[in-house]
Motif scaffolding. Structure first.
Motif, mmCIF file in Angstrom:
data_model
loop_
_atom_site.group_PDB
_atom_site.id
_atom_site.type_symbol
_atom_site.label_atom_id
_atom_site.label_comp_id
_atom_site.label_asym_id
_atom_site.label_seq_id
_atom_site.Cartn_x
_atom_site.Cartn_y
_atom_site.Cartn_z
ATOM 1 N N ARG A 154 0.825 -1.240 0.022
ATOM 2 C CA ARG A 154 0.065 -0.012 -0.091
ATOM 3 C C ARG A 154 0.822 1.208 0.072
ATOM 4 O O ARG A 154 0.479 2.337 -0.502
ATOM 5 C CB ARG A 154 -0.968 0.028 1.366
ATOM 6 N N GLU A 155 2.171 1.315 0.425
ATOM 7 C CA GLU A 155 2.855 2.447 0.551
ATOM 8 C C GLU A 155 3.530 2.577 -0.740
ATOM 9 O O GLU A 155 4.378 3.548 -0.781
ATOM 10 C CB GLU A 155 4.081 2.188 1.642
ATOM 11 N N THR A 156 3.429 1.869 -1.932
ATOM 12 C CA THR A 156 4.297 1.776 -2.816
ATOM 13 C C THR A 156 3.380 2.328 -4.099
ATOM 14 O O THR A 156 2.252 1.785 -4.411
ATOM 15 C CB THR A 156 4.587 0.422 -3.491
ATOM 16 N N PRO A 157 3.794 3.504 -4.574
ATOM 17 C CA PRO A 157 2.914 4.243 -5.545
ATOM 18 C C PRO A 157 3.032 3.542 -6.936
ATOM 19 O O PRO A 157 3.974 3.064 -7.154
ATOM 20 C CB PRO A 157 3.712 5.620 -5.725
ATOM 21 N N VAL A 254 7.646 10.455 -14.270
ATOM 22 C CA VAL A 254 6.718 10.431 -12.967
ATOM 23 C C VAL A 254 7.155 9.290 -12.108
ATOM 24 O O VAL A 254 7.289 9.426 -10.981
ATOM 25 C CB VAL A 254 5.056 10.349 -13.374
ATOM 26 N N LEU A 255 7.519 8.298 -12.928
ATOM 27 C CA LEU A 255 7.662 6.900 -11.921
ATOM 28 C C LEU A 255 9.285 7.029 -11.399
ATOM 29 O O LEU A 255 9.426 6.857 -10.137
ATOM 30 C CB LEU A 255 7.984 5.819 -12.863
ATOM 31 N N GLY A 256 10.054 7.713 -12.085
ATOM 32 C CA GLY A 256 11.422 7.989 -11.442
ATOM 33 C C GLY A 256 11.408 8.900 -10.345
ATOM 34 O O GLY A 256 12.156 8.891 -9.424
ATOM 35 N N LEU A 257 10.547 9.935 -10.335
ATOM 36 C CA LEU A 257 10.518 10.862 -9.367
ATOM 37 C C LEU A 257 9.702 10.128 -8.175
ATOM 38 O O LEU A 257 10.133 10.523 -7.152
ATOM 39 C CB LEU A 257 9.641 12.027 -9.876
ATOM 40 N N LEU A 258 8.768 9.349 -8.414
ATOM 41 C CA LEU A 258 8.192 8.586 -7.350
ATOM 42 C C LEU A 258 9.235 7.831 -6.561
ATOM 43 O O LEU A 258 9.303 7.553 -5.306
ATOM 44 C CB LEU A 258 6.966 7.662 -7.925
ATOM 45 N N GLY A 259 10.178 7.227 -7.424
ATOM 46 C CA GLY A 259 11.117 6.112 -7.020
ATOM 47 C C GLY A 259 12.189 7.041 -5.969
ATOM 48 O O GLY A 259 12.553 6.339 -5.118
ATOM 49 N N GLY A 261 11.387 9.479 -3.981
ATOM 50 C CA GLY A 261 10.514 9.834 -2.883
ATOM 51 C C GLY A 261 9.749 10.993 -2.883
ATOM 52 O O GLY A 261 9.020 11.450 -1.880
ATOM 53 N N ALA A 262 9.330 11.440 -4.155
ATOM 54 C CA ALA A 262 8.632 12.505 -4.137
ATOM 55 C C ALA A 262 7.036 11.893 -4.117
ATOM 56 O O ALA A 262 6.743 10.974 -4.363
ATOM 57 C CB ALA A 262 8.324 12.973 -5.734
ATOM 58 N N GLY A 263 6.295 12.726 -3.479
ATOM 59 C CA GLY A 263 4.723 12.423 -3.114
ATOM 60 C C GLY A 263 4.110 12.080 -4.650
ATOM 61 O O GLY A 263 4.494 12.744 -5.749
ATOM 62 N N ARG A 264 2.859 11.670 -4.573
ATOM 63 C CA ARG A 264 2.178 11.603 -5.943
ATOM 64 C C ARG A 264 1.886 12.907 -6.965
ATOM 65 O O ARG A 264 2.225 12.715 -7.935
ATOM 66 C CB ARG A 264 0.863 10.718 -5.833
ATOM 67 N N GLU A 265 1.522 13.757 -6.114
ATOM 68 C CA GLU A 265 1.047 15.054 -6.576
ATOM 69 C C GLU A 265 2.226 15.815 -7.309
ATOM 70 O O GLU A 265 2.355 16.199 -8.280
ATOM 71 C CB GLU A 265 0.220 15.755 -5.746
ATOM 72 N N GLN A 266 3.323 15.712 -6.110
ATOM 73 C CA GLN A 266 4.430 16.171 -6.802
ATOM 74 C C GLN A 266 5.095 15.773 -7.888
ATOM 75 O O GLN A 266 5.605 16.518 -8.943
ATOM 76 C CB GLN A 266 5.579 16.424 -5.605
ATOM 77 N N ALA A 267 5.313 14.381 -8.236
ATOM 78 C CA ALA A 267 5.754 13.725 -9.034
ATOM 79 C C ALA A 267 5.024 13.852 -10.516
ATOM 80 O O ALA A 267 5.605 13.899 -11.522
ATOM 81 C CB ALA A 267 5.889 12.193 -8.762
ATOM 82 N N LEU A 268 3.822 13.893 -10.348
ATOM 83 C CA LEU A 268 2.718 14.179 -11.429
ATOM 84 C C LEU A 268 3.323 15.494 -12.070
ATOM 85 O O LEU A 268 3.320 15.689 -13.369
ATOM 86 C CB LEU A 268 1.590 13.850 -11.264
#
Length: 310
Positions: A154-157, A254-259, A261-268
């Motif tokens: 659940r903690e993995t975007p 977006v995937l790389g930014l999530l990886g 540690g960016a939050g979902r909104e920030q990464a997108l």
């Protein structure tokens, strides 16, 4: 697991529930600099383990573009899960990546049928997962998504794109529940209409908000990103970005930014802005059209550096 930035997100006006989007936060370089990304410090494991699931036999390039884009924005370790028949070729073409061969149909379409077991270890330890680039069959894509969704912590975007996303309305309740709350969606306007059950979308901004609410996701389409009632409006880039593979670059960034540690909104928001700015940079060299999606990833770290996102 890569650490998540503790920088507060900019305040965003909230549109009326269910109504049109009248207010949105305009995304600019100044806004992004005030919303810094997590610093890419440490080893490749500290910068994020990312997994791309897609790449049917006829379209392995989509997964490759996404994976390379993830690395270009700072992800540390990449795994590509693609159709078994093309896996050795992908491993040679992208030597920076680990490659997992997936079951495929006689037509070379990635399907389920044991994919969950093959991917379980990567799903468990990954910092972000992307499903969709290069998937070519809706039935097989639905089977694949059904198998792997419950295995993702659940903690993995999770980023869904292309067929990985458009089959979501057909998924069972358990699959959709497994993705709710940690989902990022990167459809084009046609795919947005599909997941909302419409023939076409007239008001993209309102439809993006509706999709975000319906699927408990962060959703970005064209110039809009929505998360609940929060809305950002971005520059969309020029017409040259409307080229084959361009959407795979967005999803990968977006995937790389999530990886990282960016939050979902920030990464997108950051990912879509980087994509548009990379296109602007290439248009200065090639003209408004004619540059390739494969030329976009190399521009991403240059844009990041200009925004102090490295």
């Amino acid at each position: 697991m890569a650490s998540v930035s503790d920088v507060a997100e900019p305040e965003v006006p909230s549109p009326e529930q269910g109504g049109p989007v009248d207010d949105s936060q305009q995304v600019s370089p100044d806004l992004l600099r005030a919303w810094p990304l997590p610093q890419p410090n440490g080893t490749k494991y500290a910068r994020g383990l990312v997994l791309v699931v897609g790449g049917s036999a006829t379209t392995p390039g989509a997964a490759m573009l996404a994976g390379i884009s993830a690395l270009r924005v700072g992800a540390g370790r990449l795994t590509l899960a693609v159709a078994g028949s093309v896996a050795p070729h992908v491993a040679v073409a992208v030597p920076e990546s680990g490659v997992i061969p997936l079951p495929e149909t006689d037509a070379g379409c990635v399907a389920g049928g044991g994919a969950g077991e093959l991917l379980a270890r990567e799903l468990e330890r990954g910092d972000a997962v992307l499903v969709g680039p290069g998937l070519s069959d809706p039935e097989g894509s639905l089977q694949l998504l059904t198998e792997i969704a419950p295995l993702i912590p659940r903690e993995t975007p999770v980023v869904l794109d292309a067929f990985g996303l458009t089959v979501l309305p057909d998924a069972d309740d358990d699959t959709r529940a497994a993705l709710a709350g940690h989902l990022v969606a990167t459809p084009n306007s046609g795919e947005l209409a599909r997941i909302l059950g419409e023939d076409e979308v007239d008001d993209v901004a309102a439809a993006v908000v509706e999709a975000a609410r319906r699927f408990d996701a962060v959703v970005g389409v064209d110039s809009f990103v929505a998360s609940g009632d929060r809305v950002w409006e971005l520059p969309v880039g020029d017409t040259g970005l409307g080229t084959s593979g361009s959407g795979d670059v967005v999803a990968g960034a977006v995937l790389g930014l999530l990886g990282r540690g960016a939050g979902r909104e920030q990464a997108l928001v950051w990912g879509k802005y980087l994509h548009a700015a990379a296109g602007d940079a290439l248009s200065l060299r090639f003209g408004r059209v004619g540059y390739l999606a494969g030329e976009l990833p190399a521009e991403l770290p240059l844009v990041l550096r200009s925004l102090r996102g490295d």
